[in-house]
Design a protein around this motif. Structure first.
Motif, PDB file in Angstrom:
ATOM      1  N   TYR A 123       7.574   3.473   5.640  1.00 51.16           N
ATOM      2  CA  TYR A 123       7.169   2.187   5.093  1.00 51.16           C
ATOM      3  C   TYR A 123       7.639   1.068   6.009  1.00 51.16           C
ATOM      4  O   TYR A 123       8.755   1.073   6.509  1.00 51.16           O
ATOM      5  N   SER A 125       6.531  -3.477   6.231  1.00 49.22           N
ATOM      6  CA  SER A 125       5.785  -4.501   5.511  1.00 49.22           C
ATOM      7  C   SER A 125       4.296  -4.482   5.837  1.00 49.22           C
ATOM      8  O   SER A 125       3.903  -4.424   7.006  1.00 49.22           O
ATOM      9  N   GLU A 146       5.078  -8.750   3.361  1.00 52.79           N
ATOM     10  CA  GLU A 146       5.949  -8.425   2.250  1.00 52.79           C
ATOM     11  C   GLU A 146       7.403  -8.591   2.687  1.00 52.79           C
ATOM     12  O   GLU A 146       7.787  -8.120   3.758  1.00 52.79           O
ATOM     13  N   ARG A 154       7.656  -0.888  -1.869  1.00 55.12           N
ATOM     14  CA  ARG A 154       8.257  -1.365  -0.623  1.00 55.12           C
ATOM     15  C   ARG A 154       9.314  -0.345  -0.188  1.00 55.12           C
ATOM     16  O   ARG A 154       8.962   0.778   0.169  1.00 55.12           O
TER      17      ARG A 154
END
Length: 339
Positions: A123, A125, A146, A154
């Protein structure tokens, strides 16, 4: 020029006569125009992606000196409380970032690296380009991101509350970092090897002393195993308490991009609960504006050699990775990940 007309979303902010500063945040209005892929957006179109309240401040460390500012903001309800909403197709949350990317004139380095990292299975943003207008003044092209934080969409580690001070709940989840001490960084601490770390989520002013001590002791145990005589042993060494795949991939990304900050700043890390196989893990990735040849210091302009050996690394993530490279198993792992 007016009217602003673009094939990417238009974000407008009305500060209601206030100035946006580093701290504290101000409350104001924001609207987003996004008519969808293949359609043009005009500043006079109605707000169709968001139309409501936000709190906003200037964000960043060294980037705050630039004339084009970056911003952090939260979406709010009518009572000015945080409100999770989906913006520009991203999962609902309330904390967001507008990256000015001033020192990357190509405006693609961060987005490019984030796309590569997600393709590698991690992961980081989600990103969208937007046109930003503040109080009717066109501010230019921004990268909407994000904010890095604990969330199922997230950094997917367990939510750590202030009443979780014992048992499995105490063991995760933590988001921490090695970064500059500017902004609302709060207190930091040094590991036994001298790596300076900061709490990120829970933040330094929310995390309990018991939780902070747990994380400190866990990372000191990691270093004890890593720099101990049995560090190559899969049960007695570092692999028992750290995620070596994240370290191998971090090395690849930092060297592939020749990131002069790669081992010393903007380094986020996380750890989940023991019941979820939580280990000391590097990531998410952040801040690649002065990579890929976009610097003439700290070995940043070079197209050969290794940032970990020749750059301004100091005591940081490189301290851990250089020790891991003394383990043939980790060398083999990095070779496989690169291939």
């Amino acid at each position: 020029p007016f009217p602003l007309y673009s094939n990417i979303p238009i974000m407008t902010i009305n500060t209601l006569g206030q100035s946006i500063v580093d701290d504290p945040r101000i409350f104001c209005d924001m609207g987003i125009i996004d008519n969808g892929p293949g359609n043009m957006n005009c500043i006079t179109d109605p707000y169709n992606n968001y139309n409501g309240k936000i709190s906003i401040e200037i964000r960043g460390s060294s980037s705050q000196m630039f004339p084009k500012k970056g911003y952090g903001f939260s979406t709010l309800d009518a009572s000015l409380n945080p409100q999770n909403v989906s913006l520009l197709g991203m999962p609902a949350e309330n904390d967001w970032v507008l990256l000015a990317s001033y020192n990357d004139k190509a405006k693609i380095r961060d987005v490019l690296v984030f796309d590569i990292v997600r393709a590698m299975g991690w992961y980081t943003s989600r990103a969208r380009f937007v046109e930003l207008v503040i109080n009717g003044d066109y501010k230019g092209l921004y990268i909407f991101l994000e904010k890095i934080k604990q969330d199922k969409n997230r950094v997917d580690v367990s939510s750590l509350k202030t009443n979780m001070n014992a048992g499995d709940s105490l063991t995760g989840g933590y988001v921490y970092k090695m970064d500059w001490g500017t902004g609302n960084a709060g207190a930091s601490w040094n590991t036994t090897q001298g790596v300076t770390l900061q709490n990120h989520d829970p933040n330094w002013d929310v995390i309990t002393p018991t939780q902070k001590n747990y994380l400190i002791n866990y990372l000191n145990n990691f270093e004890s195993r890593l720099f101990g005589a049995n560090f190559t042993d899969p049960n007695l060494g570092y692999r028992k308490v750290a995620n070596p795949y994240s370290f191998a991939d971090d090395f690849i990304i930092q060297e592939f991009t020749n990131n002069l900050d790669g081992y010393r700043a903007s380094n986020y890390m996380h750890k989940d609960r023991e019941s979820k196989c939580g280990r000391h893990t590097l990531g998410p990735y952040w801040d690649y504006g002065i990579t890929l040849g976009n610097a003439n210091f700290c070995f940043g302009e070079s197209t050969t050699g290794w940032q970990i050996d020749n750059g301004c690394t100091g005591v940081g993530v490189s301290t851990w990775i250089q020790r891991m490279f003394q383990d043939q198993w980790f060398k083999n792992l990095t070779n496989c990940r690169w291939n």
